[in-house]
Write a protein that holds these residues in place. Sequence first.
Motif, PDB file in Angstrom:
ATOM      1  N   ALA A  59       7.183 -18.900   5.738  1.00 43.49           N
ATOM      2  CA  ALA A  59       8.558 -18.790   5.229  1.00 43.49           C
ATOM      3  C   ALA A  59       9.428 -19.917   5.783  1.00 43.49           C
ATOM      4  O   ALA A  59      10.303 -20.444   5.078  1.00 43.49           O
ATOM      5  N   THR A  60       9.205 -20.299   7.037  1.00 44.66           N
ATOM      6  CA  THR A  60       9.951 -21.409   7.626  1.00 44.66           C
ATOM      7  C   THR A  60       9.660 -22.708   6.885  1.00 44.66           C
ATOM      8  O   THR A  60      10.574 -23.467   6.546  1.00 44.66           O
ATOM      9  N   SER A  61       8.380 -22.964   6.616  1.00 47.07           N
ATOM     10  CA  SER A  61       8.010 -24.190   5.904  1.00 47.07           C
ATOM     11  C   SER A  61       8.603 -24.225   4.500  1.00 47.07           C
ATOM     12  O   SER A  61       9.126 -25.251   4.056  1.00 47.07           O
ATOM     13  N   VAL A  62       8.527 -23.099   3.788  1.00 46.97           N
ATOM     14  CA  VAL A  62       9.077 -23.050   2.427  1.00 46.97           C
ATOM     15  C   VAL A  62      10.588 -23.227   2.460  1.00 46.97           C
ATOM     16  O   VAL A  62      11.162 -23.950   1.623  1.00 46.97           O
ATOM     17  N   GLY A  63      11.256 -22.593   3.425  1.00 49.24           N
ATOM     18  CA  GLY A  63      12.701 -22.717   3.537  1.00 49.24           C
ATOM     19  C   GLY A  63      13.147 -24.137   3.810  1.00 49.24           C
ATOM     20  O   GLY A  63      14.133 -24.624   3.234  1.00 49.24           O
ATOM     21  N   ILE A  64      12.437 -24.830   4.684  1.00 49.06           N
ATOM     22  CA  ILE A  64      12.767 -26.224   4.994  1.00 49.06           C
ATOM     23  C   ILE A  64      12.483 -27.116   3.785  1.00 49.06           C
ATOM     24  O   ILE A  64      13.291 -27.979   3.424  1.00 49.06           O
ATOM     25  N   PHE A  65      11.345 -26.902   3.148  1.00 48.58           N
ATOM     26  CA  PHE A  65      10.971 -27.679   1.964  1.00 48.58           C
ATOM     27  C   PHE A  65      12.018 -27.558   0.859  1.00 48.58           C
ATOM     28  O   PHE A  65      12.479 -28.565   0.301  1.00 48.58           O
ATOM     29  N   LEU A  66      12.424 -26.338   0.549  1.00 49.62           N
ATOM     30  CA  LEU A  66      13.372 -26.135  -0.545  1.00 49.62           C
ATOM     31  C   LEU A  66      14.778 -26.612  -0.186  1.00 49.62           C
ATOM     32  O   LEU A  66      15.517 -27.099  -1.051  1.00 49.62           O
ATOM     33  N   SER A  67      15.157 -26.494   1.084  1.00 51.32           N
ATOM     34  CA  SER A  67      16.450 -27.040   1.512  1.00 51.32           C
ATOM     35  C   SER A  67      16.464 -28.557   1.371  1.00 51.32           C
ATOM     36  O   SER A  67      17.456 -29.147   0.902  1.00 51.32           O
ATOM     37  N   LEU A  68      15.372 -29.182   1.762  1.00 50.49           N
ATOM     38  CA  LEU A  68      15.254 -30.633   1.656  1.00 50.49           C
ATOM     39  C   LEU A  68      15.235 -31.070   0.188  1.00 50.49           C
ATOM     40  O   LEU A  68      15.895 -32.052  -0.187  1.00 50.49           O
ATOM     41  N   PHE A  69      14.510 -30.342  -0.634  1.00 53.58           N
ATOM     42  CA  PHE A  69      14.447 -30.660  -2.066  1.00 53.58           C
ATOM     43  C   PHE A  69      15.834 -30.544  -2.698  1.00 53.58           C
ATOM     44  O   PHE A  69      16.238 -31.398  -3.502  1.00 53.58           O
ATOM     45  N   ARG A  70      16.556 -29.494  -2.312  1.00 53.34           N
ATOM     46  CA  ARG A  70      17.910 -29.301  -2.847  1.00 53.34           C
ATOM     47  C   ARG A  70      18.832 -30.444  -2.421  1.00 53.34           C
ATOM     48  O   ARG A  70      19.644 -30.954  -3.213  1.00 53.34           O
ATOM     49  N   GLU A  71      18.744 -30.848  -1.167  1.00 57.86           N
ATOM     50  CA  GLU A  71      19.597 -31.919  -0.655  1.00 57.86           C
ATOM     51  C   GLU A  71      19.340 -33.226  -1.392  1.00 57.86           C
ATOM     52  O   GLU A  71      20.272 -33.979  -1.728  1.00 57.86           O
ATOM     53  N   ILE A  72      18.066 -33.500  -1.681  1.00 60.29           N
ATOM     54  CA  ILE A  72      17.702 -34.769  -2.317  1.00 60.29           C
ATOM     55  C   ILE A  72      17.995 -34.759  -3.814  1.00 60.29           C
ATOM     56  O   ILE A  72      18.547 -35.722  -4.359  1.00 60.29           O
ATOM     57  N   HIS A  73      17.666 -33.645  -4.490  1.00 60.85           N
ATOM     58  CA  HIS A  73      17.725 -33.624  -5.956  1.00 60.85           C
ATOM     59  C   HIS A  73      18.948 -32.902  -6.521  1.00 60.85           C
ATOM     60  O   HIS A  73      19.232 -33.020  -7.711  1.00 60.85           O
TER      61      HIS A  73
END
Length: 392
Positions: free
Chosen positions: A207-221
């Motif tokens: 869940a930590t990895s998915v949360g970081i991944f999606l936060s990063l994706f949101r910030e970039i895109h």
Amino acid sequence: MAALVFGATGISGWAFVNEILNQYPSQGTWDKVHALANRPISRETLLWPDDARLNLVSGIDLLGSTQEELEAGLKDMIPGIEKVTHVFYLAYKSSLDPAAEVHENLTMVKQAITAMDILSPSLEFVLLQTGCKHYGAHLLGNRPKDIIYPPLRESMPRLPSPYHDQLFYYAQLDWLTSYAASKNWGWGETRPDIVGYVPNQNVHGIATSVGIFLSLFREIHGEGAECPFPGNAKSWVALSNDSSADICARQGIHVSLTKPWSQQKGEAYNVADSRTPSSWQEKWPLICSYFGLKGIEFGQEKPIEIRAFIKENFGAWEAMEKKYGLQSGHADSHITLPGMEFIFMTLFDFDRHYDMTKIYDTGFSEERGTLQAWGGSFDRMRKAKIIPTSFS
């Protein structure tokens, strides 16, 4: 009643302590909870309720102590240990060497349970958590599909040789079966397929990895961007039961308190969020929606992978840590099992859903959906400043 939780700072142990402090199953059930950890950690870091019933004890080494040293240490650091009625054993030591993993985890549970049996004449129940490796999920294509197949039931046979001797669950269960046979206390086993979050870092923190991944994706895109599923066509539709740590803790506590199950010895229970399995095809759009993204099917032309995406955009993540005042050290944690995200999202490309009849036949009735389960983990990550609460 008083609870003692071994492995209290792991994903599962944290949830057990949290549920007890939040008065599960009812106000006044628990007078005390002793949360045991190996590594030193502060109460503030763990984000549990500020509660006088909590006794946080660090420095309990189940491997580096003799039986006598462990008992002396527990007695010294846990006032009222003789009043402990329930032991929840969630400790685990990972190793890439199966023989070492079996030896170490067997040693740990033997020392822990023997000590509590000796030190607490009030002991009523011991809960041991194992997991979906019972059903060969970790063997991927080598799992014995002829004898173990979904829906996965607690009554299914053990893994055959050579896998049997490489799985520490069996050594723990065989020892506990023999040791507890003449005891007055009951014991049981729960088998989750964990999805969860813990404020400190964890080897299996998907869940930590998915949360970081999606936060990063949101910030970039940006908001509303389409986020492709980081897996493949087969894993996209494979069925499983999410087992959020909160509800697994509730199910374990329920069994430990409810007669006649609390008086039985050696009963196993699949534990999960819901009776009904689901696939990433159903879950991914919901999980992405938490971050203001549109979750879509895997990228066929350019597949995306969680860990690779984080590494490729690590500079952007470091900028996010400064911009939003986030904790550092989680996106590139050395504790996270290498390849863990790829295993969960891609290699688990087969149905592994549970038969949930047994736990719900005990009278447990609560079920949780995808957003409640995953969103609860993301809410805590936001509170701990591991991911942003909002984007700008």
